[in-house]
Structures are given as structure tokens and as C-alpha cells.
Design a protein around this motif. Structure first.
Motif: not given
Lengths: 162, 420
Positions: B387-403, B405-406, B411-420
Motif C-alpha cells: 500500500i502507499s502511505t504518505p511516508d512511502g510504501p508498506m507491505l501488508v499481510a493478513d492474519t487469521a484474525d480479521r481484526d 493485519v501485519l 520486510g524485516e520487522v513487522w508490526k500488528s495494526v488493528r483493522t476495525r
């Protein structure tokens, strides 16, 4: 405007859709019939069709749904012994392409649709997902399983001929 | 028998079939359609007479696609609903800039459960804001697609149509609708923000997001620069005869894929250079880039998502390119990016069921691509994309929890972000 739009789409998209649906149905006559049926449904509701965002995608989805329903009815009919499928008609294609179409016909419907629409009709995965009405991840899984099954079918076919 | 990949990679198949068909005749189709419409009206008249007696005092809501079970979801009904009128977005909006429109109330019940499918996601890391597009999969009541905009603990829900969600600055998000000739809409957590449209074309400006509209039979009718903080929009300057296939904007660095090659610009489209590349009929994937001036294109063989990469092409500002064939153990690229240090990152998978996700990192020209062991990536089950963000592109991965994403910027360090 409604019927004119249907006619414009017919002239622009009919042959392309038949080409795509042949890959799904594995029978040229069947592909022509399901695509014609999709256009008849559009012509029966020209005002509705006029408001469809992407006419060709809409027609493709209708045609795939019609093909699926007819296939299901034929399968049930054959099981009950009340219908017998006529021999399939094919376009003038290479032996390898026809063998591929024959192998596709042996796959489960969902896998066949995904493989045919993605590879042979050259639709992106997202468009395949929209056409068959499932999430993108499901299409990817069907493509992956379908490829594995198709490879096994083609290998078996080759062994038989050898 | 040829290899399965060779057999399947056959984009000319449908065309060759249709080339052999005779000229179609529309008149039988029209006649059959008219007959069917008459029959349906006659049946409907009888059914209505029966229904009136049965539902006196009730409310008739009807269905969206009439009685045609083969019609795709979302097919317009015969009569537009008067309960929830959809704004007509086929004409260029003429709104007061920055005017706030109300968010949705009440939220649909399906949104909180597993009936909701995450369709699109965008993130503004600086503003700690997210926008997620949710589609109801079954047992839907009312609106089937909504946008959830969240900033900190606050969130708002808006009825929208399906589209691509793009982050702009200051926690505002553009929804680029997929429908024909629909215009982008701008949202933040306080409501929908009215966009003022500028006359004429101009190059993309700093801080603007590039979005598109589709035409009937055309993937791209036009490109537009949207300034989220100022709530303005203008037609973006692109060469008129480019034959646009796809585009990528990283700040003012534009890359437009055309039929002839790749048109690149580092000033938002005010000037540019065409880089001609012999693609050998391979599909192209423009890689989002966090490093200014570093442009990479992946060439692969069979489509947009299951994309077995074959060549990595680096586009250079002088109109030349560096081209390298690559062969990965796990060849299907699910999400690519060039990160801030200029390295190329690919998240890939293999051809078999159960093949896991792998992250490979290398030089932007495709040299020295090596698998790495990412941190915090264990819960990833699928890749949503880049995805494109104002700070540059970011990779987004789905998890089994729909609430959640990572997300990762490298590509080296991933963090969890709430979706809703």
C-alpha cells in the motif's frame, strides 16, 4: 438508450466472451449458448443493464452462472438417466490445446472456472474473484489445487497414450 | 506434452477461439429478450395481485437484481431504492471545500462479526490512522460495503461502494471507486470531506495522492491528484497518447506503464522520459518505491497476483534500463517494494498448496536476492499487498484474525495494526 447499449456490447464483446466461456465450458456450442443467454437477460432488462458499471464483466458473470447451472442440471439428469449430453463441439485448435480443454473438463467446476478464466481467458485474479463471486484468496487456492490436479490428469493422459 | 506452465500461459487462447467464430446476429437476442420481458411483466402482474393481499400493512423492499439468479451481486434493481439513495457521482463534484458530511449511523450489525470481509486497507503511520473497506459476505442487512476510518480510539463508519483505499496526509483517505465514471471521495474520522475540483490539468504536487477513474470499457479514464489536507483535486498531467496500462506514484516520482514502454517523471508529470523495454509479452508490475529515483518493474508470465517473476528491470532516469533474469525457489510474487535504503523486497510463495510466505531482499536490479528471517511475521497467512502511505510504501499481510493485519516498511520487522 438501454437496448442500444445491449447491442453495442453484443457487437463489441460477444466473440470475446464466447472465447472465454469456451475455456470454462469445454464445448463451443455450450459457450455460444450461455453467452447468448446472458445477452438475452440483458435485453430483457435493458434499463437495469444500462446502470451496470462494467457491462462485459456483468455479462461474463451471468454467463458463468448460467453455465454452472446448466452443468449441474446435466449432471443430475445424467445420474437419473433422463438426459444425455450431446457430443462437444470444438474450434480449430492445436491438439495440445484441445487436450488441455479435455483435462479441464474433468476437474471440479470451481477449479475449472478459476483456471480457465485466469489462464486461458487471461483475467487477473481479482477479476476472476469478481466473476465467480468469491474472495481473492479462495481463487488463489482453487488455482493452486487446480494446477496440481491438472498436472496429474495430463500426466495420466500422457502415460495412457505412451 | 509440453510443460503445464507453457500450456497454461496462453493469453492468446480465448482470442484464437473467438477469431474462428462467425459474425453474431443481435436480432434473435433482442427478440428473445423482449419476449421474456413481456412474459415477466405478465407474471409479475399476477404475482402482485396475490402479494397485495398477503402484505397489506407491510413494507415491500424488493431485491437488488430482480428475479434473475444468475445476475451478479450488486446488479442494479429495476427501480432504484428510495430508502437509501446513492449520491450521483457520475458528474464532476462541485462541493464546498472541506465541508464535512455525517458518518453512518447506526453501523451495520454484520460489521463486527465474521460476516465482514476485509476488502481494502490503508494506513497513515504518522497520523496513527487507518481506513479499512469491509464487504458483507452473507446475511447482510442494508448496506453491504462500508469504510471504517479509525484514529486512535475513535472510529467512524461510512457507506461506500467498492474501490481502492489510498492514504493521504493528516489522517484522510481517498476511496477510488471501481465503478465507471465515479469520482474519488475523501474521508477522515470526523466525516466525509467535500472535495473542491480545480479547473484544467496540472502536474502532481507534493503531498498529493494519485488516483484514477474508470470509463466504460476503459480501465483508466483519467488520473487525478488529490490533496487530502486541502481537500482539493485536479486532473493530473500525463501524455495524451500514452495508452495507460498501470501507474505508480511515489511522491513526485511517477511511473506510467504504456503500450510502448514506461514513462517516468520525477516532477509529478511536468516532464518525463519514455523508457522502452522489450517485455517479450510478459506482464509488468510497477514496484512501489520508498527511495526517490529508484524505479523497478517486475516482469512475469501469468497475471497480476499469482505472478511468477522472471525478470527484474530497473528504469534509469536517462531513458535506459538494466534488465536481469531471476529464478527464485519460491517464484510467485505476492507483494513487492523498494524500501528506503534502496533494497528490493519481495514477498513470495510457491506453487503448491501449503507453501508458506517467504521474504527475499536484494539489490534493486534483482542482484543477490536472498531469503531473510523476518521478525513478527509468524502470524501472516496471506499477503494483502503493498500500500502507499504518505511516508512511502508498506507491505501488508493478513492474519487469521480479521481484526488485525501485519505491516512492514522494510520486510524485516513487522508490526500488528488493528483493522476495525
Amino acid at each position: 438508450m438501454g437496448m442500444e447499449r445491449v447491442q453495442e456490447c453484443f457487437e463489441a464483446s460477444y466473440r470475446r466472451l464466447v472465447g472465454q466461456l469456451y475455456a470454462v465450458c469445454g464445448d463451443l456450442a455450450e459457450a455460444e449458448e450461455v453467452v447468448a443467454e446472458a445477452f438475452v437477460r440483458a435485453a430483457a432488462r435493458p434499463a437495469v443493464f444500462d446502470r451496470v458499471d462494467n457491462p462485459e464483466a456483468w455479462l461474463r458473470t451471468v454467463a458463468v452462472n448460467v453455465a454452472r447451472t446448466r452443468h449441474r442440471r446435466r449432471t443430475v439428469g445424467a445420474r437419473l438417466g433422463v438426459t444425455e449430453a450431446p457430443p462437444a463441439r470444438h474450434p480449430d485448435l492445436s491438439t495440445e490445446r484441445l487436450a488441455l480443454v479435455a483435462a479441464l473438463r474433468e476437474l471440479p467446476t470451481a477449479q475449472r472456472e478459476a483456471l480457465a478464466l485466469h489462464y486461458l481467458a487471461d483475467l487477473p485474479v481479482q477479476e476472476v474473484a469478481r466473476t465467480v463471486g468469491v474472495p481473492i484468496g479462495t481463487v488463489k487456492a482453487r488455482l493452486s489445487r487446480g494446477r496440481t490436479a491438472l498436472a496429474a490428469l495430463l500426466a495420466r493422459e500422457e502415460e495412457t497414450h505412451a | 506434452m509440453r510443460d503445464l506452465d507453457d500450456l497454461l500461459a496462453d493469453p492468446g487462447f480465448a482470442g484464437d477461439v473467438s477469431d474462428g467464430l462467425g459474425a453474431p446476429d443481435f436480432q434473435p437476442v433482442r427478440a428473445a429478450g423482449v419476449r421474456r420481458a413481456r412474459r415477466r411483466r405478465a407474471l409479475a402482474a399476477g404475482a402482485t395481485a396475490l402479494a397485495v393481499g398477503a402484505v397489506v400493512g407491510g413494507v415491500w423492499l424488493g431485491t437488488s437484481s430482480g428475479d434473475d439468479p444468475a445476475a451478479p451481486a450488486g446488479t442494479p434493481g429495476e427501480t432504484p431504492s428510495e430508502l437509501a439513495p446513492t449520491p450521483d457521482r457520475t458528474e464532476q463534484p462541485d462541493q464546498g471545500r472541506g465541508e464535512l458530511l455525517s458518518p453512518m449511523a447506526p453501523e451495520p450489525a454484520w460489521l463486527e462479526g465474521d460476516r465482514a470481509y476485509l476488502y481494502g486497507f490503508a494506513l497513515d503511520p504518522a497520523g496513527n490512522s487507518t481506513a479499512s473497506l469491509w464487504v458483507c459476505q452473507r446475511e447482510c442487512d442494508g448496506q453491504r460495503t462500508v469504510l471504517v476510518v479509525a484514529t486512535g480510539a475513535r472510529r467512524s463508519v461510512f457507506p461506500v461502494k467498492r474501490g481502492r483505499v489510498v492514504a493521504t496526509e493528516e489522517g484522510r483517505f481517498v476511496v477510488e471507486p471501481f465503478g465507471v465514471a465515479r469520482w474519488p471521495r475523501l474521508f477522515d474520522v470526523d466525516g466525509e470531506v467535500a472535495i473542491a475540483v480545480e479547473d484544467g490539468e496540472s502536474p502532481l504536487r507534493a503531498g498529493e495522492a494519485l488516483v484514477s477513474t474508470a470509463g466504460s470499457g476503459l480501465r483508466y479514464l483519467g488520473l487525478f491528484g488529490v490533496d487530502g489536507s486541502e481537500a482539493t483535486m485536479h486532473a493530473a498531467s500525463v501524455p495524451a497518447t500514452i495508452g495507460l496500462r498501470s501507474y505508480q506514484a511515489d511522491g513526485l516520482d511517477l511511473t506510467l506503464e504504456s503500450e510502448r514502454g514506461f514513462w517516468i517523471s520525477d516532477d509529478g508529470g511536468a516532464s518525463g522520459t519514455l523508457v522502452e523495454v522489450d517485455r517479450d509479452e510478459l506482464h509488468a508490475w510497477l514496484v512501489p518505491s520508498a527511495e526517490p529515483g529508484t524505479r523497478v518493474v517486475l516482469l512475469g508470465s501469468d497475471g497480476a497476483s499469482l505472478f511468477p517473476v522472471q525478470r527484474v528491470v530497473r528504469l534509469l532516469p536517462d531513458g535506459t534500463s538494466l534488465d536481469r533474469e531471476v529464478q527464485l525457489d519460491s517464484p510467485y510474487v505476492l507483494a513487492p517494494m523498494v524500501r528506503a535504503d534502496g533494497k528490493l523486497v519481495l514477498v513470495t510463495t510457491g506453487p503448491d498448496v501449503g507453501d508458506g510466505l517467504r521474504v527475499v531482499v536484494g539489490e534493486p536490479g534483482g542482484v543477490d536476492l536472498r531469503e531473510i528471517a523476518p521478525i513478527g511475521f509468524e502470524d501472516a497467512v496471506d499477503m494483502r499487498g503493498t500500500i502507499s502511505t504518505p511516508d512511502g510504501p508498506m507491505l501488508v499481510a493478513d492474519t487469521a484474525d480479521r481484526d488485525r493485519v501485519l505491516v512492514s516498511a522494510d520486510g524485516e520487522v513487522w508490526k500488528s495494526v488493528r483493522t476495525r
